[in-house]
Scaffold this motif. Structure first.
Motif, mmCIF file in Angstrom:
data_model
loop_
_atom_site.group_PDB
_atom_site.id
_atom_site.type_symbol
_atom_site.label_atom_id
_atom_site.label_comp_id
_atom_site.label_asym_id
_atom_site.label_seq_id
_atom_site.Cartn_x
_atom_site.Cartn_y
_atom_site.Cartn_z
ATOM 1 N N GLY A 46 0.815 -1.219 0.000
ATOM 2 C CA GLY A 46 0.000 0.000 0.000
ATOM 3 C C GLY A 46 0.839 1.255 0.000
ATOM 4 O O GLY A 46 0.562 2.192 0.749
ATOM 5 N N ALA A 47 1.869 1.308 -0.849
ATOM 6 C CA ALA A 47 2.792 2.443 -0.828
ATOM 7 C C ALA A 47 2.360 3.570 -1.757
ATOM 8 O O ALA A 47 2.533 4.738 -1.437
ATOM 9 C CB ALA A 47 4.196 1.977 -1.202
ATOM 10 N N CYS A 48 1.789 3.242 -2.920
ATOM 11 C CA CYS A 48 1.551 4.303 -3.912
ATOM 12 C C CYS A 48 0.216 5.009 -3.705
ATOM 13 O O CYS A 48 0.028 6.121 -4.189
ATOM 14 C CB CYS A 48 1.646 3.739 -5.325
ATOM 15 N N LEU A 50 -2.594 4.614 -5.086
ATOM 16 C CA LEU A 50 -3.338 4.898 -6.316
ATOM 17 C C LEU A 50 -4.570 4.017 -6.477
ATOM 18 O O LEU A 50 -5.473 4.333 -7.249
ATOM 19 C CB LEU A 50 -2.427 4.687 -7.542
ATOM 20 N N CYS A 51 -4.580 2.895 -5.773
ATOM 21 C CA CYS A 51 -5.635 1.907 -6.020
ATOM 22 C C CYS A 51 -6.860 2.145 -5.136
ATOM 23 O O CYS A 51 -7.637 1.233 -4.883
ATOM 24 C CB CYS A 51 -5.083 0.508 -5.782
ATOM 25 N N ILE A 64 -7.667 1.363 0.254
ATOM 26 C CA ILE A 64 -6.794 0.981 -0.862
ATOM 27 C C ILE A 64 -7.126 -0.477 -1.201
ATOM 28 O O ILE A 64 -7.130 -1.353 -0.333
ATOM 29 C CB ILE A 64 -5.297 1.187 -0.553
HETATM 30 FE FE1 FES Z 1 -0.106 0.880 -4.522
HETATM 31 FE FE2 FES Z 1 -2.408 -0.255 -3.776
HETATM 32 S S1 FES Z 1 -1.310 1.287 -2.749
HETATM 33 S S2 FES Z 1 -1.296 -0.572 -5.578
#
Ligand code: FES
Length: 348
Positions: A46-48, A50-51, A64
């Motif tokens: 869960g780093a980016c 974006l999801c 996320i």
């Molecule tokens: Fe990067 Fe879910 S937080 S794909």
């Protein structure tokens, strides 16, 4: 159906395996949710961010999707005005800190960031404002097989987790903090000085162009084969261009390696077209190797073997040969040459 659940994503009923995350459930049905740090073989972190998706009903919240388990009866929205706004800001911050030279990038057209940006849409004016003053970090080209360009890195951590979870090497990790964060080896030394084993598994998983193979023109087609370096039998897809091998990729459908390769399988193909490669037998005459034809060379071998039977003879078998070839060699050594002096390179 005991191991299956049903949920609704964007109004569409989706059947998923129990235990799947919302992102996995959506991707398994070809529904795209923007993501950068997710990789199907790695633990989610869960780093980016974006999801993001919105869950309605009794779970009502924004989560996320790569870390949230899909549950029976869930109703999920992947695109709402609020989510789009958050996503757009996240992508713009990422791109503002990214060296956007797509045409010169080896990952052009395969880049996950390009796909996300394309899906989300960018506000060019805001992007200009977010752009920090030009700061080019040095490219680490110390490894003989690949380069690391921190200016292209989006800090998704896929390379770090690949090295840790899949390879158990832990050669790299996040270093420094805040805007100075980068992926580095211990003590921020060059890759060649780290414990990296050059397997290249991080390169194949890098979603952008931060990790790229050196001197690798794009192949025009691929040929399915088996790696010739040892007896594991890893499945390979050799990339070919102008009748020369220009890349090697693990075959994900091969039961022996499921797409993974070691340094030899991934980068050790250049011997095939190397100008130093022997293409005919050589016989030493007056201290010099000279070219010979196969009949001449084989006559010399049989003649020499027959004069050196028994304890004068020894054979070393090879991991590059098949089981059958190794069996024949030990049989030949014992039954024909009359000695038990047979060993295998794997014992070195
Ligand atoms: Fe990067 Fe879910 S937080 S794909």
């Amino acid at each position: 159906m005991a191991d299956k659940i049903e949920l609704t994503i964007n109004g569409q009923l989706v059947t998923a395996d129990k235990g799947m995350t919302i992102l996995e459930a959506a991707l398994s049905k070809g529904m795209y949710i923007p993501h950068l740090c997710h990789h199907r073989e790695l633990e989610p972190v869960g780093a980016c961010r974006l999801c993001l998706v919105e869950i309605d009903g009794k779970w009502k919240k924004t989560v996320i999707s790569c870390k949230t388990e899909a549950k029976e009866g869930m109703v999920v929205q992947t695109e709402t005005p609020e989510i789009s706004e958050i996503r757009q800001a996240t992508v713009e911050l990422l791109i503002a800190d990214h060296d956007v030279d797509c045409l010169a990038c080896g990952q052009n057209t395969r880049c996950a960031l390009q796909r996300v940006a394309d899906h989300v849409g960018l506000n060019k004016k805001r992007l200009q404002r977010l752009k920090p003053p030009e700061k080019k970090l040095p490219i680490d080209d110390s490894n003989p097989f690949f380069n690391f360009d921190p200016n292209q890195c989006v800090l998704c951590g896929i390379c770090v987790r690949t090295c840790d979870e899949l390879q158990n090497v832990q050669a790299i990790d996040y270093a420094y903090r805040g805007l100075g964060t980068k992926i580095a080896g211990f003590g921020d030394k060059l890759r060649i000085e780290s414990s990296c084993e050059s397997c290249g598994e991080c390169i194949v998983r890098c979603p952008v162009g931060a990790l790229t193979e050196k001197d690798s023109p794009k192949p025009t087609h691929q040929v399915k084969t088996v790696c010739s370096f040892c007896g594991c039998g890893c499945g390979l897809l050799l990339g070919v261009r102008d009748n020369r091998i220009v890349s090697a990729q693990g075959n994900v459908n091969s039961p022996a390696n499921k797409g993974r390769l070691c340094v030899k399988g991934r980068f050790g193909y250049k011997f095939v077209n190397h100008p130093d490669r022997l293409t005919s037998p050589l016989i030493k005459r007056n201290g010099e190797f000279v070219k010979a034809d196969w009949d001449e060379a084989l006559d010399l071998v049989t003649d020499t073997f027959s004069k050196n039977k028994g304890e004068k003879f020894a054979a070393i078998a090879s991991a590059k040969a098949t089981n059958e070839d190794n069996y024949i060699l030990q049989k030949f050594t014992r039954a024909v040459m009359g000695t038990n002096n047979i060993d295998h390179c794997a014992r070195l």
